[in-house]
Design a protein around this motif. Structure first.
Motif, PDB file in Angstrom:
ATOM      1  N   PRO A 112     -42.043   5.107  16.753  1.00 46.81           N
ATOM      2  CA  PRO A 112     -41.082   5.126  17.334  1.00 46.81           C
ATOM      3  C   PRO A 112     -39.803   4.911  16.562  1.00 46.81           C
ATOM      4  O   PRO A 112     -39.773   3.652  16.042  1.00 46.81           O
ATOM      5  CB  PRO A 112     -41.504   3.805  19.015  1.00 46.81           C
ATOM      6  N   LYS A 113     -38.731   5.497  17.413  1.00 47.05           N
ATOM      7  CA  LYS A 113     -37.429   5.103  16.935  1.00 47.05           C
ATOM      8  C   LYS A 113     -37.359   3.226  17.093  1.00 47.05           C
ATOM      9  O   LYS A 113     -36.352   2.713  16.478  1.00 47.05           O
ATOM     10  CB  LYS A 113     -36.619   6.081  16.893  1.00 47.05           C
ATOM     11  N   ALA A 114     -37.229   3.066  17.778  1.00 49.98           N
ATOM     12  CA  ALA A 114     -36.870   2.125  18.615  1.00 49.98           C
ATOM     13  C   ALA A 114     -38.402   1.145  19.365  1.00 49.98           C
ATOM     14  O   ALA A 114     -38.946   2.260  20.263  1.00 49.98           O
ATOM     15  CB  ALA A 114     -35.727   1.871  19.246  1.00 49.98           C
ATOM     16  N   TRP A 115     -38.240   0.130  19.548  1.00 46.89           N
ATOM     17  CA  TRP A 115     -39.446  -0.699  19.856  1.00 46.89           C
ATOM     18  C   TRP A 115     -39.057  -0.965  21.625  1.00 46.89           C
ATOM     19  O   TRP A 115     -39.987  -1.027  22.396  1.00 46.89           O
ATOM     20  CB  TRP A 115     -40.705  -1.707  19.958  1.00 46.89           C
ATOM     21  N   ASP A 116     -38.214  -0.938  21.991  1.00 44.50           N
ATOM     22  CA  ASP A 116     -37.600  -1.054  22.950  1.00 44.50           C
ATOM     23  C   ASP A 116     -38.268   0.165  24.338  1.00 44.50           C
ATOM     24  O   ASP A 116     -38.498   0.935  23.951  1.00 44.50           O
ATOM     25  CB  ASP A 116     -35.779  -0.578  23.381  1.00 44.50           C
ATOM     26  N   ASN A 117     -38.596  -0.420  24.792  1.00 47.73           N
ATOM     27  CA  ASN A 117     -38.570  -0.269  26.909  1.00 47.73           C
ATOM     28  C   ASN A 117     -40.954   0.250  26.485  1.00 47.73           C
ATOM     29  O   ASN A 117     -40.671   0.377  27.168  1.00 47.73           O
ATOM     30  CB  ASN A 117     -38.224   0.847  27.109  1.00 47.73           C
ATOM     31  N   ARG A 118     -40.711  -0.276  25.134  1.00 47.96           N
ATOM     32  CA  ARG A 118     -42.328   0.564  24.630  1.00 47.96           C
ATOM     33  C   ARG A 118     -43.239  -0.825  24.147  1.00 47.96           C
ATOM     34  O   ARG A 118     -44.208  -1.125  23.322  1.00 47.96           O
ATOM     35  CB  ARG A 118     -42.544   1.076  22.928  1.00 47.96           C
ATOM     36  N   GLU A 119     -42.647  -2.108  24.707  1.00 50.43           N
ATOM     37  CA  GLU A 119     -43.516  -3.261  24.301  1.00 50.43           C
ATOM     38  C   GLU A 119     -44.048  -4.055  25.390  1.00 50.43           C
ATOM     39  O   GLU A 119     -44.182  -5.252  26.294  1.00 50.43           O
ATOM     40  CB  GLU A 119     -41.564  -4.593  24.348  1.00 50.43           C
ATOM     41  N   TYR A 120     -45.384  -3.007  25.450  1.00 45.99           N
ATOM     42  CA  TYR A 120     -46.563  -3.255  26.785  1.00 45.99           C
ATOM     43  C   TYR A 120     -46.963  -4.485  25.959  1.00 45.99           C
ATOM     44  O   TYR A 120     -47.901  -4.964  27.046  1.00 45.99           O
ATOM     45  CB  TYR A 120     -46.894  -1.810  25.980  1.00 45.99           C
ATOM     46  N   TRP A 121     -47.197  -4.749  24.620  1.00 50.53           N
ATOM     47  CA  TRP A 121     -47.925  -6.242  24.518  1.00 50.53           C
ATOM     48  C   TRP A 121     -47.773  -7.454  24.944  1.00 50.53           C
ATOM     49  O   TRP A 121     -48.819  -7.798  25.451  1.00 50.53           O
ATOM     50  CB  TRP A 121     -47.598  -6.398  23.151  1.00 50.53           C
ATOM     51  N   ARG A 122     -46.290  -6.941  25.838  1.00 51.93           N
ATOM     52  CA  ARG A 122     -46.062  -8.172  26.521  1.00 51.93           C
ATOM     53  C   ARG A 122     -46.999  -8.539  27.427  1.00 51.93           C
ATOM     54  O   ARG A 122     -47.043  -9.847  28.248  1.00 51.93           O
ATOM     55  CB  ARG A 122     -44.403  -7.897  26.570  1.00 51.93           C
ATOM     56  N   GLU A 123     -47.233  -7.533  28.023  1.00 52.36           N
ATOM     57  CA  GLU A 123     -48.182  -7.178  29.523  1.00 52.36           C
ATOM     58  C   GLU A 123     -49.646  -8.083  29.474  1.00 52.36           C
ATOM     59  O   GLU A 123     -50.222  -8.473  30.601  1.00 52.36           O
ATOM     60  CB  GLU A 123     -48.153  -5.776  30.068  1.00 52.36           C
ATOM     61  N   SER A 124     -50.124  -8.443  28.796  1.00 51.11           N
ATOM     62  CA  SER A 124     -51.314  -9.099  27.740  1.00 51.11           C
ATOM     63  C   SER A 124     -50.692 -10.428  27.486  1.00 51.11           C
ATOM     64  O   SER A 124     -51.508 -11.003  27.451  1.00 51.11           O
ATOM     65  CB  SER A 124     -51.707  -8.604  26.076  1.00 51.11           C
ATOM     66  N   LEU A 125     -49.669 -11.347  27.688  1.00 49.81           N
ATOM     67  CA  LEU A 125     -49.679 -12.408  26.786  1.00 49.81           C
ATOM     68  C   LEU A 125     -50.388 -13.726  27.854  1.00 49.81           C
ATOM     69  O   LEU A 125     -50.506 -14.102  27.228  1.00 49.81           O
ATOM     70  CB  LEU A 125     -47.392 -12.819  27.125  1.00 49.81           C
ATOM     71  N   PRO A 133     -48.194   1.060  12.866  1.00 46.66           N
ATOM     72  CA  PRO A 133     -47.559   0.931  14.336  1.00 46.66           C
ATOM     73  C   PRO A 133     -48.719   1.040  14.735  1.00 46.66           C
ATOM     74  O   PRO A 133     -48.310   0.830  16.511  1.00 46.66           O
ATOM     75  CB  PRO A 133     -46.178   1.746  14.040  1.00 46.66           C
ATOM     76  N   GLU A 134     -49.744   1.772  14.608  1.00 46.85           N
ATOM     77  CA  GLU A 134     -50.836   2.452  15.586  1.00 46.85           C
ATOM     78  C   GLU A 134     -51.478   0.765  15.899  1.00 46.85           C
ATOM     79  O   GLU A 134     -52.343   1.400  16.645  1.00 46.85           O
ATOM     80  CB  GLU A 134     -51.712   3.150  14.285  1.00 46.85           C
ATOM     81  N   LEU A 135     -51.222  -0.222  15.094  1.00 43.18           N
ATOM     82  CA  LEU A 135     -51.882  -1.614  15.916  1.00 43.18           C
ATOM     83  C   LEU A 135     -50.977  -2.393  16.158  1.00 43.18           C
ATOM     84  O   LEU A 135     -51.216  -3.093  17.142  1.00 43.18           O
ATOM     85  CB  LEU A 135     -52.602  -2.509  14.344  1.00 43.18           C
ATOM     86  N   ALA A 136     -49.982  -1.728  17.470  1.00 44.14           N
ATOM     87  CA  ALA A 136     -48.906  -2.932  18.108  1.00 44.14           C
ATOM     88  C   ALA A 136     -49.783  -2.655  19.456  1.00 44.14           C
ATOM     89  O   ALA A 136     -49.056  -3.314  19.661  1.00 44.14           O
ATOM     90  CB  ALA A 136     -48.299  -1.537  18.429  1.00 44.14           C
ATOM     91  N   TYR A 137     -50.848  -1.979  19.998  1.00 45.55           N
ATOM     92  CA  TYR A 137     -51.372  -2.280  21.130  1.00 45.55           C
ATOM     93  C   TYR A 137     -52.251  -2.800  21.264  1.00 45.55           C
ATOM     94  O   TYR A 137     -53.077  -2.605  22.424  1.00 45.55           O
ATOM     95  CB  TYR A 137     -50.531  -1.013  22.012  1.00 45.55           C
ATOM     96  N   GLU A 138     -52.723  -3.077  19.741  1.00 48.17           N
ATOM     97  CA  GLU A 138     -54.004  -3.319  19.627  1.00 48.17           C
ATOM     98  C   GLU A 138     -54.355  -4.787  20.007  1.00 48.17           C
ATOM     99  O   GLU A 138     -54.203  -5.674  19.341  1.00 48.17           O
ATOM    100  CB  GLU A 138     -54.863  -3.503  18.032  1.00 48.17           C
ATOM    101  N   TRP A 139     -55.561  -5.436  20.906  1.00 49.25           N
ATOM    102  CA  TRP A 139     -55.721  -6.638  21.017  1.00 49.25           C
ATOM    103  C   TRP A 139     -56.104  -7.981  20.332  1.00 49.25           C
ATOM    104  O   TRP A 139     -55.904  -8.528  19.899  1.00 49.25           O
ATOM    105  CB  TRP A 139     -56.669  -6.841  22.246  1.00 49.25           C
ATOM    106  N   ASN A 140     -56.542  -6.890  19.274  1.00 51.03           N
ATOM    107  CA  ASN A 140     -57.329  -7.638  17.700  1.00 51.03           C
ATOM    108  C   ASN A 140     -56.173  -7.794  16.733  1.00 51.03           C
ATOM    109  O   ASN A 140     -56.264  -8.830  15.455  1.00 51.03           O
ATOM    110  CB  ASN A 140     -58.223  -7.084  17.133  1.00 51.03           C
TER     111      ASN A 140
END
Length: 178
Positions: free
Chosen positions: A5-18, A55-62
């Motif tokens: 993404p051009k920016a990660w704003d509003n795409r920070e879905y990893w925060r849901e896993s905190l 960036p393809e690892l941005a949403y990977e738990w590991n």
């Protein structure tokens, strides 16, 4: 491949896993090896391999590591910090009574260099707050305010080093607490 993404704003879905990450790590920062209070400790999700690199690892738990805000900010996108999952016992040592983290002189290069780099990048000894935080945990134990079992849970590296160096019973004397 996941487009970057051009920016990660509003795409920070990893925060849901905190909260799940916080529980999985027993509330302990992967880099400082100390308990992160939920409110004032500011636990964060660190992407061990930075989003800018893969960036393809941005949403990977590991690829997630629980980190206090300070350590996450220091690590940023740098890749010279050892992965906490790869660190072996004894690579890092804790000097008593200075409470400075040191490189074990008995390990081989290039591991020594990586340990030095991690200590330097995260400013584990250069930040008085980091050293003071270790001192606070240790003094609570030395004064009998917390048990060794509690120290193991909240500051596992300190407890590990006390055991490894056979100082569990004598540390109060070393730290001049009687």
């Amino acid at each position: 491949m996941v487009p970057r993404p051009k920016a990660w704003d509003n795409r920070e879905y990893w925060r849901e896993s905190l909260k799940d990450l916080y529980g999985a790590y027993n509330q302990v920062c992967a880099y400082s090896a100390q308990w992160i209070p939920w409110i004032e400790g500011s636990p964060t999700v660190d992407h061990f391999i930075p989003k800018s690199v893969k960036p393809e690892l941005a949403y990977e738990w590991n690829n997630f590591r629980l980190s206090c805000l300070k350590m996450n900010a220091r690590k940023r996108d740098f890749q010279d910090v050892l992965d906490p999952f790869q660190v072996e016992p004894g690579w890092f040592t804790l000097d008593f009574p200075s409470l400075l983290i040191k490189v074990n002189p008995d390990i081989d290069e290039p591991i020594k260099s990586q340990v030095r780099s991690t200590i330097k990048r995260l400013k584990l000894n250069d930040d008085d707050d980091c050293v003071k935080h270790r001192q606070d945990w240790l003094m609570q134990y030395c004064k009998g305010r917390i048990t060794f079992e509690f120290l193991k849970e909240t500051a596992p590296f300190i407890a590990y080093e006390l055991e490894r160096q056979n100082l569990v019973e004598s540390i109060a004397f070393i730290m001049s607490v009687t």
